[in-house]
Scaffold this motif. Sequence first.
Motif, PDB file in Angstrom:
ATOM      1  N   THR A 110     -23.527  35.729 -49.726  1.00 13.84           N
ATOM      2  CA  THR A 110     -22.787  35.752 -48.359  1.00 13.84           C
ATOM      3  C   THR A 110     -21.968  36.311 -47.561  1.00 13.84           C
ATOM      4  O   THR A 110     -22.038  36.841 -46.755  1.00 13.84           O
ATOM      5  N   SER A 111     -20.878  36.973 -48.235  1.00 16.92           N
ATOM      6  CA  SER A 111     -19.765  37.597 -48.104  1.00 16.92           C
ATOM      7  C   SER A 111     -20.461  39.142 -47.487  1.00 16.92           C
ATOM      8  O   SER A 111     -20.271  39.832 -46.744  1.00 16.92           O
ATOM      9  N   GLU A 143     -27.915  24.462 -55.703  1.00 21.56           N
ATOM     10  CA  GLU A 143     -27.499  23.531 -55.433  1.00 21.56           C
ATOM     11  C   GLU A 143     -28.331  22.213 -56.654  1.00 21.56           C
ATOM     12  O   GLU A 143     -27.782  21.750 -57.623  1.00 21.56           O
ATOM     13  N   THR A 186     -23.574  33.492 -55.113  1.00 21.64           N
ATOM     14  CA  THR A 186     -23.802  33.055 -53.884  1.00 21.64           C
ATOM     15  C   THR A 186     -22.732  33.748 -52.902  1.00 21.64           C
ATOM     16  O   THR A 186     -23.523  34.697 -51.698  1.00 21.64           O
ATOM     17  N   THR A 187     -21.572  32.923 -53.218  1.00 24.57           N
ATOM     18  CA  THR A 187     -20.790  33.951 -52.580  1.00 24.57           C
ATOM     19  C   THR A 187     -20.232  34.680 -51.543  1.00 24.57           C
ATOM     20  O   THR A 187     -20.147  35.609 -51.004  1.00 24.57           O
ATOM     21  N   GLN A 188     -20.440  36.058 -53.058  1.00 19.89           N
ATOM     22  CA  GLN A 188     -19.926  37.002 -53.027  1.00 19.89           C
ATOM     23  C   GLN A 188     -21.612  37.763 -51.723  1.00 19.89           C
ATOM     24  O   GLN A 188     -21.268  38.555 -51.077  1.00 19.89           O
ATOM     25  N   VAL A 196     -22.393  30.125 -58.180  1.00 17.14           N
ATOM     26  CA  VAL A 196     -21.626  29.741 -56.570  1.00 17.14           C
ATOM     27  C   VAL A 196     -21.155  30.999 -55.850  1.00 17.14           C
ATOM     28  O   VAL A 196     -20.590  30.605 -55.658  1.00 17.14           O
ATOM     29  N   GLU A 197     -20.717  31.152 -57.650  1.00 16.95           N
ATOM     30  CA  GLU A 197     -19.438  32.865 -56.965  1.00 16.95           C
ATOM     31  C   GLU A 197     -20.415  33.966 -56.803  1.00 16.95           C
ATOM     32  O   GLU A 197     -20.172  34.274 -55.944  1.00 16.95           O
ATOM     33  N   ILE A 217     -30.879  29.021 -52.786  1.00 18.01           N
ATOM     34  CA  ILE A 217     -30.014  28.012 -52.739  1.00 18.01           C
ATOM     35  C   ILE A 217     -30.222  27.021 -52.773  1.00 18.01           C
ATOM     36  O   ILE A 217     -29.240  25.791 -53.593  1.00 18.01           O
ATOM     37  N   GLN A 243     -25.431  22.366 -59.608  1.00 17.37           N
ATOM     38  CA  GLN A 243     -24.746  22.025 -58.668  1.00 17.37           C
ATOM     39  C   GLN A 243     -24.491  20.783 -59.550  1.00 17.37           C
ATOM     40  O   GLN A 243     -23.460  20.178 -60.125  1.00 17.37           O
ATOM     41  N   LYS A 270     -20.797  27.292 -61.959  1.00 12.92           N
ATOM     42  CA  LYS A 270     -19.778  28.123 -61.236  1.00 12.92           C
ATOM     43  C   LYS A 270     -20.240  29.826 -60.645  1.00 12.92           C
ATOM     44  O   LYS A 270     -19.476  29.558 -59.907  1.00 12.92           O
TER      45      LYS A 270
END
Length: 104
Positions: free
Chosen positions: A89-90, A47, A85-87, A82-83, A43, A50, A79
């Motif tokens: 997490t979900s 950051e 990391t989002t996947q 982040v995608e 993570i 980004q 990008k």
Amino acid sequence: MFIVPISPMPGVESLDKISKASQNIESSQGTQSSFESMLTDAISQVEQMQEASDEADELLAAGGIDDLHTAMILAEQSKIAVEFTTQLTSRAVSAYNQIMNMQV
């Protein structure tokens, strides 16, 4: 027709060998990083990506750099991170929910 002979099964190891092996594994886990630290490091890397992308965008908008390609590459890397990391997490939340919905 050739029939393959059955090979003998190896014998069961003694409990002393098994307990020594488990102690070696436990002692080696102290030197390895935990899942929490790996996740925290990942993570923090996202950051940092980004922040680098934002800095490149600001410099590009202010005329500080003329290299559009580098700014676009940094933006795409950010990008994608982040995608991902989002996947991740979900999927972790989905796996947690499936485990919680299991009937014992």
